[in-house]
Design a protein around this motif. Sequence first.
Motif, PDB file in Angstrom:
ATOM      1  N   THR A 185       3.872   0.709   4.765  1.00  0.00           N
ATOM      2  CA  THR A 185       2.881   1.137   3.777  1.00  0.00           C
ATOM      3  C   THR A 185       3.348   0.841   2.360  1.00  0.00           C
ATOM      4  O   THR A 185       2.591   0.291   1.541  1.00  0.00           O
ATOM      5  N   LEU A 186       4.583   1.184   2.038  1.00  0.00           N
ATOM      6  CA  LEU A 186       5.079   0.978   0.680  1.00  0.00           C
ATOM      7  C   LEU A 186       5.241  -0.506   0.362  1.00  0.00           C
ATOM      8  O   LEU A 186       4.981  -0.934  -0.772  1.00  0.00           O
ATOM      9  N   LYS A 187       5.639  -1.292   1.337  1.00  0.00           N
ATOM     10  CA  LYS A 187       5.764  -2.738   1.087  1.00  0.00           C
ATOM     11  C   LYS A 187       4.403  -3.361   0.803  1.00  0.00           C
ATOM     12  O   LYS A 187       4.255  -4.169  -0.132  1.00  0.00           O
ATOM     13  N   LEU A 188       3.395  -3.000   1.600  1.00  0.00           N
ATOM     14  CA  LEU A 188       2.053  -3.525   1.345  1.00  0.00           C
ATOM     15  C   LEU A 188       1.549  -3.070  -0.014  1.00  0.00           C
ATOM     16  O   LEU A 188       0.953  -3.868  -0.762  1.00  0.00           O
ATOM     17  N   ALA A 189       1.783  -1.829  -0.358  1.00  0.00           N
ATOM     18  CA  ALA A 189       1.328  -1.327  -1.657  1.00  0.00           C
ATOM     19  C   ALA A 189       1.973  -2.105  -2.805  1.00  0.00           C
ATOM     20  O   ALA A 189       1.296  -2.492  -3.771  1.00  0.00           O
TER      21      ALA A 189
ATOM     22  N   MET B   9       2.419  -8.740  -6.517  1.00  0.00           N
ATOM     23  CA  MET B   9       1.146  -8.283  -7.069  1.00  0.00           C
ATOM     24  C   MET B   9      -0.011  -8.794  -6.228  1.00  0.00           C
ATOM     25  O   MET B   9       0.107  -9.759  -5.494  1.00  0.00           O
ATOM     26  N   ASN B  10      -1.161  -8.151  -6.407  1.00  0.00           N
ATOM     27  CA  ASN B  10      -2.351  -8.550  -5.661  1.00  0.00           C
ATOM     28  C   ASN B  10      -2.793  -9.932  -6.111  1.00  0.00           C
ATOM     29  O   ASN B  10      -3.040 -10.174  -7.291  1.00  0.00           O
ATOM     30  N   SER B  11      -2.888 -10.851  -5.164  1.00  0.00           N
ATOM     31  CA  SER B  11      -3.265 -12.230  -5.488  1.00  0.00           C
ATOM     32  C   SER B  11      -4.745 -12.381  -5.749  1.00  0.00           C
ATOM     33  O   SER B  11      -5.199 -13.428  -6.184  1.00  0.00           O
ATOM     34  N   GLY B  12      -5.527 -11.347  -5.481  1.00  0.00           N
ATOM     35  CA  GLY B  12      -6.962 -11.440  -5.626  1.00  0.00           C
ATOM     36  C   GLY B  12      -7.653 -11.786  -4.335  1.00  0.00           C
ATOM     37  O   GLY B  12      -8.870 -11.728  -4.237  1.00  0.00           O
ATOM     38  N   LEU B  13      -6.873 -12.184  -3.313  1.00  0.00           N
ATOM     39  CA  LEU B  13      -7.474 -12.518  -2.037  1.00  0.00           C
ATOM     40  C   LEU B  13      -7.842 -11.277  -1.242  1.00  0.00           C
ATOM     41  O   LEU B  13      -8.649 -11.330  -0.333  1.00  0.00           O
ATOM     42  N   LEU B  14      -7.232 -10.143  -1.596  1.00  0.00           N
ATOM     43  CA  LEU B  14      -7.420  -8.916  -0.847  1.00  0.00           C
ATOM     44  C   LEU B  14      -7.874  -7.837  -1.806  1.00  0.00           C
ATOM     45  O   LEU B  14      -7.137  -7.442  -2.709  1.00  0.00           O
TER      46      LEU B  14
ATOM     47  N   THR C 280      -2.122   1.455  -4.414  1.00  0.00           N
ATOM     48  CA  THR C 280      -1.448   2.723  -4.173  1.00  0.00           C
ATOM     49  C   THR C 280      -1.050   2.771  -2.691  1.00  0.00           C
ATOM     50  O   THR C 280      -1.662   2.096  -1.850  1.00  0.00           O
ATOM     51  N   PRO C 281      -0.062   3.574  -2.352  1.00  0.00           N
ATOM     52  CA  PRO C 281       0.252   3.748  -0.926  1.00  0.00           C
ATOM     53  C   PRO C 281      -0.942   4.259  -0.122  1.00  0.00           C
ATOM     54  O   PRO C 281      -1.096   3.901   1.045  1.00  0.00           O
ATOM     55  N   ARG C 282      -1.799   5.051  -0.744  1.00  0.00           N
ATOM     56  CA  ARG C 282      -2.983   5.552  -0.034  1.00  0.00           C
ATOM     57  C   ARG C 282      -3.928   4.404   0.311  1.00  0.00           C
ATOM     58  O   ARG C 282      -4.492   4.346   1.413  1.00  0.00           O
ATOM     59  N   GLN C 283      -4.131   3.488  -0.629  1.00  0.00           N
ATOM     60  CA  GLN C 283      -4.974   2.326  -0.342  1.00  0.00           C
ATOM     61  C   GLN C 283      -4.344   1.456   0.740  1.00  0.00           C
ATOM     62  O   GLN C 283      -5.036   0.944   1.628  1.00  0.00           O
TER      63      GLN C 283
ATOM     64  N   VAL D 281      11.911   6.718   1.471  1.00  0.00           N
ATOM     65  CA  VAL D 281      11.702   6.274   0.087  1.00  0.00           C
ATOM     66  C   VAL D 281      13.006   6.325  -0.697  1.00  0.00           C
ATOM     67  O   VAL D 281      13.274   5.456  -1.543  1.00  0.00           O
ATOM     68  N   LEU D 282      13.845   7.321  -0.428  1.00  0.00           N
ATOM     69  CA  LEU D 282      15.130   7.405  -1.122  1.00  0.00           C
ATOM     70  C   LEU D 282      16.052   6.269  -0.696  1.00  0.00           C
ATOM     71  O   LEU D 282      16.735   5.653  -1.525  1.00  0.00           O
ATOM     72  N   ASP D 283      16.067   5.966   0.598  1.00  0.00           N
ATOM     73  CA  ASP D 283      16.903   4.869   1.089  1.00  0.00           C
ATOM     74  C   ASP D 283      16.441   3.526   0.531  1.00  0.00           C
ATOM     75  O   ASP D 283      17.266   2.653   0.214  1.00  0.00           O
ATOM     76  N   ARG D 284      15.130   3.343   0.426  1.00  0.00           N
ATOM     77  CA  ARG D 284      14.600   2.069  -0.081  1.00  0.00           C
ATOM     78  C   ARG D 284      15.040   1.801  -1.504  1.00  0.00           C
ATOM     79  O   ARG D 284      15.243   0.655  -1.899  1.00  0.00           O
ATOM     80  N   GLU D 285      15.152   2.858  -2.317  1.00  0.00           N
ATOM     81  CA  GLU D 285      15.546   2.651  -3.711  1.00  0.00           C
ATOM     82  C   GLU D 285      17.056   2.794  -3.911  1.00  0.00           C
ATOM     83  O   GLU D 285      17.557   2.667  -5.029  1.00  0.00           O
ATOM     84  N   GLY D 286      17.778   3.052  -2.827  1.00  0.00           N
ATOM     85  CA  GLY D 286      19.221   3.100  -2.900  1.00  0.00           C
ATOM     86  C   GLY D 286      19.809   4.385  -3.442  1.00  0.00           C
ATOM     87  O   GLY D 286      20.961   4.405  -3.891  1.00  0.00           O
ATOM     88  N   THR D 287      19.069   5.474  -3.393  1.00  0.00           N
ATOM     89  CA  THR D 287      19.589   6.759  -3.855  1.00  0.00           C
ATOM     90  C   THR D 287      20.481   7.370  -2.781  1.00  0.00           C
ATOM     91  O   THR D 287      20.021   7.621  -1.664  1.00  0.00           O
TER      92      THR D 287
END
Length: 407
Positions: A375-379, A1-6, A385-388, A194-200
């Motif tokens: 992108t997804l890891k940072l989100a 989760m966002n620590s508040g530093l960013l 959101t991935p866009r942010q 995204v499918l590989d990341r969730e193991g589908t």
Amino acid sequence: MNSGLLAPPAVRAGGTSSRPPEASLTWTDPVTGRQGFLVVDRLVRGLASGGLRMREGCCQEEVRDLAAAMSVKEALHYDPEHRYLPMGGAKGGIDCDPLSSEARGVLTRFLAFIRPYVANHWATGDDLGTTTELIDEVLRELGVEGCITPVVATLDDPEAARKRFADAFAVEVDGIRLAELVGGCGVAEAALTVLDREGTPRSSATAVVQGFGAMGGSTARFLHAAGIRVVGISDVHGTVANPRGLAVEDMLRHRGPHGAIDRSRLGSADILLDRDDCLSLAADVLVPAATSYTVHEANHDRVTARYIVEAANLPVTAAAEDRLRARGCVVVPDVVANSGTNAWWWWVLYGDVAPDAESSLAKVRGALRDLVTETLKLAEDAGWTPRQAARHLADARRDVLLNRPGA
């Protein structure tokens, strides 16, 4: 989760800030009264990259969002190991039906009006309703070498760059141009990531592709080749569905102009539905690959997919994206998912990739998998959101680029 530093970046459509563009022009055709728009979101090294679209109803705000998204796409692919140095973002748009008899004249007069930009600053190309070949043809009539003239002028060996570019655009793979395939290859790789990341498992994963033109058709091809069941594809006439999977390659072989599906050659188990029914088909991934603003406040609740991977530019409105996120649907933004086409142009021109299918598609796959993963890891880590997350990565890379010695 966002620590508040960013703090999360404040974003408009396309993952962009509310910062005003560096230039915005509105042109009215003296012959037809049609309007054209050029928005230069920002120049980097005096250059900006982005296509020129033509469609009935195109407006200045749409072009502004597209231009801002181009700035993000460019910056995301900065790699200090590459010869390619990203540019700023710009976009052009003309409010005219590209199939009308007046379209070419309107395009010619618009490009004549903005000639100083296309000759010196804005490297453009095809987009919705236009082709690179047509734009190049008109520009040559106006005394400009072509779409990529501003960039070629900055290279050490312009002739070698032009040859690489021409060679790459001459390549075909199973009857489809490489230049048409690279974008869909990148979008498909984003979906596979995204499918590989969730193991589908790919053997059980399903996808729906909205639009069967250059981007949608090539995305469907690569998803199908990877073992994904493509259970729905739409075109301007409606949706074709089959829960057991569609015969994608056969549909591509008989695809008509502008991505029209030949319904006389469909399988007996294929189902014909209304065009918008593609949104509600049960699938793991929905790929909107046609027009902007396809998923909006009035229809977002029809979407059943867990992931939306944006192949078109701006296909999901900001309000719809907020609602989708609230119910667990992840949107992989266009500035990430469909950025392969733009990056590939410049990788070829600068010599970072060979002008052939094998090295080009491998480069696109690797770059998109890395970018989607980052992108997804940072989100996830920051609670964004991935866009942010994409916007944050783009800003950081642009800062590094602009602080290079001699920049």
